[in-house]
Scaffold this active site. Structure first.
Site, PDB file in Angstrom:
ATOM      1  CG  HIS A   1      -1.683  -1.243   1.457  1.00  8.35           C
ATOM      2  ND1 HIS A   1      -2.954  -1.475   0.986  1.00  8.35           N
ATOM      3  CD2 HIS A   1      -1.304  -2.375   2.103  1.00  8.35           C
ATOM      4  CE1 HIS A   1      -3.340  -2.697   1.350  1.00  8.35           C
ATOM      5  NE2 HIS A   1      -2.351  -3.258   2.018  1.00  8.35           N
TER       6      HIS A   1
ATOM      7  CE  LYS B   1      12.550  18.256 -10.175  1.00  6.73           C
ATOM      8  NZ  LYS B   1      11.365  18.731 -10.883  1.00  6.73           N
TER       9      LYS B   1
END
Ligand code: ARG
Length: 445
Positions: free
Chosen positions: A143, A271
């Site tokens: 999960h 990034k």
């Protein structure tokens, strides 16, 4: 034919790539016609040689924009330029319906080996990555919540087995492509000349000859199987891609993708985007689309050949092209990916060992259902006290159940946790090494 219809009618831009298969099938057909006495031996040989010359011309390229309707009419026109009127005899007893079905199957058998090789290389990169991750213990998730510790190798290998199953599926689809040679089925009712279809089968490398001409000209089951193999492979690659995106994020910080497969941002200087993984994940849409497109194309077609079938090739070609495009960069990125311990891998929470704590009580004779509840209480107690599970004092454990003894501290070892899972398929070193051995074995073939 009106110009508007001509563009709809034409498939040469798509099926030009079938020329090698069309030449092979036509050469076999010319010889079969000679064998059946429909053509003289000399005529048969002249056609085979003429087709060889056509192949030579086609291999130089530049025919994509030829005026012909499709690859079959193109080959026949060029054959006419080589051997003159004799070219008109090649199509005796044959239809483009059994011809295109044969060409497409030959292509399907050939393309599988390229895909299989690319999958083998991807598999080897995953094995090598697993080898680099055998000592590293990272949080495993269910999960997307931290669940139990895992060797990083176990994670890497979890992406290998689906790929190995995909190899089998492609192999199966390719075998089906080779079952039931269509050539000799004519347009729908069969061939009126005594053609030796068994000889054709052997010459063209098929496993069997089709049993029913009407079925044979319309059967695209093998193509559907291949489109499915491609779609499911796409699903697997997209899940791997998603894991790579997550694991290489600052939040997870478990994996570093090589720079050459990432890009920076045009705006944000810090990034390092996992483009390879995202692009692979993104390509899955068209792989699934090609399967749905093909299924929809075939649904409700009446018996025999229907012109709708001309659409089948573009879809399957795209599946093959997409796979050939995405597999090498993904393999390259995995080959140079490195496990790191910057994020969640760095300080793992002792909560990951809650199941081990329940198993500890089981070994002391407490039924698992009960121990599960007891450990739940331990976890809440630690939370209330603002302590990690591993720093909770023994007294606090014993207040919850007297079976907790001083040796409970031994449970708080990630190494011990993974090593406990030694049953085959588990994440203990021995089990992972056995897995690696069988994976390596499977990748040698
Ligand atoms: N281009 C056609 C195809 O791809 C070849 C078969 C044409 N047959 C026909 N009866 N018009 O299906």
């Amino acid at each position: 034919m009106l110009p508007q219809m001509e563009s709809l009618n034409r498939s040469l831009g798509t099926d030009i790539r079938l020329w090698p298969q069309d030449i092979r099938g036509s050469q076999a057909w010319a010889s079969a016609l000679a064998g059946a006495g429909v053509l003289s031996q000399q005529e048969g040989e002249a056609l085979v040689e003429g087709l060889e010359a056509v192949a030579h011309r086609l291999s130089a390229g530049g025919f994509d924009d030829a005026p012909d309707e499709d690859v079959h009419t193109l080959v026949e026109r060029l054959l006419g330029e080589e051997v003159g009127e004799l070219a008109g005899k090649l199509h005796t007893g044959r239809s483009r319906n059994d011809q295109v079905a044969t060409d497409f199957r030959l292509w399907g058998m050939e393309v599988t080996s390229a895909i299989d090789e690319a999958l083998r290389e991807l598999g080897s990169a995953l094995v090598a990555l697993a080898e680099r991750g055998i000592d590293l213990i990272v949080p495993g998730h269910t999960h997307l919540q931290q669940a139990q510790p895992l060797r990083a190798a176990q994670w890497a290998l979890s992406h290998l087995w689906p790929i190995l199953r995909d190899r089998n599926r492609f192999q199966g689809a390719s075998e089906r492509a080779g079952e039931g040679l269509p050539l000799g089925s004519g347009a729908l009712a069969g061939c009126p000349f005594p053609i030796d279809r068994e000889w054709l089968r052997e010459t063209l490398g098929f496993r069997s000859v089709s049993e029913n001409s009407l079925d044979s000209v319309a059967d695209r089951d093998w193509a559907l199987e291949m489109a499915f193999a491609g779609a499911l492979l796409g699903i697997h690659l997209s899940r791997l891609g998603e894991d790579l995106v997550l694991l290489s994020s600052q939040e997870f910080g478990v994996l570093r993708l090589p720079e050459g497969f990432c890009t920076g941002s045009s705006l944000m200087p810090q990034k390092r985007n996992p483009d390879v993984a995202e692009l692979v994940r993104g390509k899955t849409g068209r792989l699934v689309g090609n399967l749905t497109g093909l299924l929809t194309l075939l649904k409700g077609l009446p018996s025999g050949y229907n012109r709708d079938l001309q659409e089948d090739k573009e879809l399957l070609f795209d599946t093959a092209d997409t796979l050939k495009l995405v597999l090498p960069p993904l393999t390259g990125a995995l080959a140079d990916a490195e496990f790191t311990l910057e994020g969640e891998g760095q300080d793992m929470d002792a909560g990951l060992l809650a199941t081990d704590l329940a198993d500890y009580l089981v070994r002391k004779g407490v039924p698992f259902r009960e121990s599960h509840g007891l450990v739940g209480r331990v976890v809440r107690r630690a939370e209330d006290l603002g302590l990690s599970l591993s720093s909770l004092p023994l007294d606090a454990f014993r207040e919850i159940h007297p079976s907790f003894e001083a040796d409970v501290k031994e449970v708080f070892s990630f190494e011990a946790s993974v090593e406990a899972r030694a049953a085959p398929g588990g994440t203990a070193r021995g089990a992972v090494e056995a897995q690696l051995a069988s994976a390596r074995e499977l990748l040698t073939s």
